[in-house]
Design a protein around this motif. Sequence first.
Motif, mmCIF file in Angstrom:
data_model
loop_
_atom_site.group_PDB
_atom_site.id
_atom_site.type_symbol
_atom_site.label_atom_id
_atom_site.label_comp_id
_atom_site.label_asym_id
_atom_site.label_seq_id
_atom_site.Cartn_x
_atom_site.Cartn_y
_atom_site.Cartn_z
ATOM 1 N N PHE A 151 0.820 -1.216 0.000
ATOM 2 C CA PHE A 151 0.000 0.000 0.000
ATOM 3 C C PHE A 151 0.848 1.258 0.000
ATOM 4 O O PHE A 151 0.550 2.237 -0.683
ATOM 5 N N SER B 264 -4.521 -3.281 8.938
ATOM 6 C CA SER B 264 -4.942 -2.004 9.508
ATOM 7 C C SER B 264 -5.239 -0.997 8.400
ATOM 8 O O SER B 264 -6.169 -0.206 8.500
ATOM 9 N N PHE B 265 -4.434 -1.057 7.342
ATOM 10 C CA PHE B 265 -4.650 -0.145 6.217
ATOM 11 C C PHE B 265 -6.016 -0.376 5.585
ATOM 12 O O PHE B 265 -6.713 0.553 5.201
ATOM 13 N N LEU B 266 -6.414 -1.649 5.481
ATOM 14 C CA LEU B 266 -7.709 -1.961 4.880
ATOM 15 C C LEU B 266 -8.861 -1.715 5.845
ATOM 16 O O LEU B 266 -10.015 -1.765 5.453
ATOM 17 N N GLY B 267 -8.541 -1.470 7.121
ATOM 18 C CA GLY B 267 -9.593 -1.216 8.097
ATOM 19 C C GLY B 267 -10.027 -2.465 8.828
ATOM 20 O O GLY B 267 -11.058 -2.469 9.493
ATOM 21 N N LEU B 279 -2.579 1.925 10.227
ATOM 22 C CA LEU B 279 -3.757 2.751 10.452
ATOM 23 C C LEU B 279 -3.453 4.225 10.170
ATOM 24 O O LEU B 279 -4.288 4.948 9.602
ATOM 25 N N LYS B 282 -3.632 4.664 6.551
ATOM 26 C CA LYS B 282 -5.042 4.621 6.126
ATOM 27 C C LYS B 282 -5.704 5.982 6.353
ATOM 28 O O LYS B 282 -6.364 6.524 5.466
ATOM 29 N N ASP B 283 -5.518 6.533 7.563
ATOM 30 C CA ASP B 283 -6.134 7.830 7.861
ATOM 31 C C ASP B 283 -5.573 8.929 6.971
ATOM 32 O O ASP B 283 -6.305 9.805 6.512
ATOM 33 N N THR B 285 -4.325 8.717 3.978
ATOM 34 C CA THR B 285 -4.597 8.648 2.552
ATOM 35 C C THR B 285 -6.094 8.564 2.252
ATOM 36 O O THR B 285 -6.489 8.339 1.119
ATOM 37 N N ALA B 286 -6.913 8.775 3.298
ATOM 38 C CA ALA B 286 -8.356 8.734 3.062
ATOM 39 C C ALA B 286 -8.767 9.848 2.104
ATOM 40 O O ALA B 286 -9.705 9.707 1.337
ATOM 41 N N TRP B 298 1.894 10.348 5.271
ATOM 42 C CA TRP B 298 1.994 8.920 4.927
ATOM 43 C C TRP B 298 3.420 8.471 4.664
ATOM 44 O O TRP B 298 3.725 7.303 4.782
#
Lengths: 327, 330
Positions: A151, B264-267, B279, B282-283, B285-286, B298
């Motif tokens: 990712f 965590s990236f996928l939720g 996480l 993830k937050d 790059t939302a 990021w």
Amino acid sequence: MLKYIVKRILYLIPVIFVISIILFALLNLMPGSPEQFMVQCAPNQSQEQCNQAREDFRIRNGYDKPLPTQYVLWITNVIQGDLGESSRFNMPVADAVGPFIKNSIILNAWVLVMSFLIAIPIGILSAVKRYSFFDNFWQVFSLLGISMPSFFFGILLIYLFSMTLQWTPLSGMITTGYQAPNIFAHWWDIFKHMILPSTVLIIGSLAGTIRYVRSAMLDIIRQDYIRTARAKGLSERVVIYSHAFRNALIPVVTLVAFSIPALFSGSTITESIFQWPGIGQVLIRALNEQDFSVVLAMNMFYAMLALLANLIMDVSYALVDPRVKLS
Amino acid sequence: MEENKNKKVELEEKELSVEESKAAQALREEQLSKQERDDVVISPTKVIWNNFKEKKIALLGLGIFAFILVVSFIIPIFTPSDINDIDATKIYQAPNFTNWFGTDKLGRDYFNRVVTGGKVSLYVGAIATTIATFLGVLVGSIAGFYGGKIDNLLMRFAEIVRSFPFLPLAITLSAALGSRYDASQKMLLIMVILGILGWTGLARMIRGMILSLREQEFMVAAKALGIKDRNQILRHIIPNVVSIIIVSATLGFAGNILVESGLSFLGFGITDPDTSWGLLIKDATASSTNVQWRPWLWIFPGVLILLTVLSVNFIGDGLRDAIDPRNNGR
């Protein structure tokens, strides 16, 4: 040979049943109930009418029965080719998921071909020139590829090539609103969208493949018949490419079979970053929306794919290598 | 050669004056200790360490990993501030001297958050690896030691678990079970999921090793002496496979950090109010605005995941080569 294959397939049947029971039991722990998604209450309906409609739905689909009965109902349908109904798409699971599987195959087939085309020559050269700079470079590179979170790499590529340089499209599979004049333009459009996600996936799978080819080749180079070939006075080129490489291909061919399920499952994260409409995306969305039938079908799909790949791997190994005894 | 030298030293010693003889004695002692050193049998651990030291890249990995550990666990002691300290005047600041990694949408110090998230990632990876290693050793040694039906059953089971595509199953498990638990229990759940999905490779390796060890004379002797099964496994077999366990655990640790961050990236992994590197990304790059215009949000956690996993993989790879030099770089 045929006897062996039949035996292997027969052995798979109980395994598939065990897997399906485990998955079914597991997914029943999932929150939410299907009728809440399937039966939407109209605004003019009273709460009572709505509950009644939901109750009807439960009975019609057998959700009121005990879990083992539900499982038997479900598995009988699956054997007959009915995977159930998707609560999100409001259509049979097979129809809902089909196009996404096709999209995933397009992406993964390209990645598989490219990564093997790149990895095989590098792996061979690394084994031949063992401990050289070339070998060391690719050893470190493959560790880098294994360690790279897909990712993060994906976002980095989007940041560099889509946002800053604007060379490639941001995400998706086709340009929205773009009407391709012919089939070539259509595929060119898809290809442009595929560059970044496939780069991420190729780098990821390249790493393991290079190491695998290298070690297979190193095993072969040590063999007596290679020494014989050299002693005969054959040129190094013939020894490597004709004698050694052909034998090193045996484990490599089986690796192809092994890579397929790994690729499909591994591309989940990459698909979600680039919003590639593939099965990884479907699984994630289905989980978030508690689309029970789709989650179950997807997991069964992954499991079957893995078992099938295992079977192909064993059979192809036996086919190409006469030393493998089938017992 | 060495002896001759010593004799020569002794001869010279007699002729020399007192002050000079002291110097000569020192020289002799040095030579003696050199001789002693040659006679000493080097322990296997020492051999492994000596081989390991040869690998520059493995040492580099060790250095990077040590640095990350120091930053994660020691620096926070000297800069005590809550990771949830909000400062509305400092929203989305780029990295600077007070906030090394900049600030996030609530003006929280991002360095602090990244370090805290890193600790979570390291914990989860370490505990998941411990669970997987324990299960792998247990199943592998039982299967290999007893053989027969038990072996067949356990290995078939391992095959089923192994053949399952890892990520989709981990995601599904986390989604199906996760909703029943709160955040801290969920962290435990992730560790357990990674643990119970990750033991099969080690179990297979241990089983294979034990099958060959079982036939060796020292095991026959152990059996003849009437030593209990449990002690045969724990005292005589496990020490012989400990190097494999260490290598497998090291590489597994790297893999688990990667998988946890992916989940965590996928939720489907660590959730708010806990945080982890995955996480954080993830937050961050939302929104595509953050990706494009606030890359520090990021880049820092991403680079840290990469560095951690890479350094651990360097160490594991170096260890594997050091333990079995024949296997070099394979």
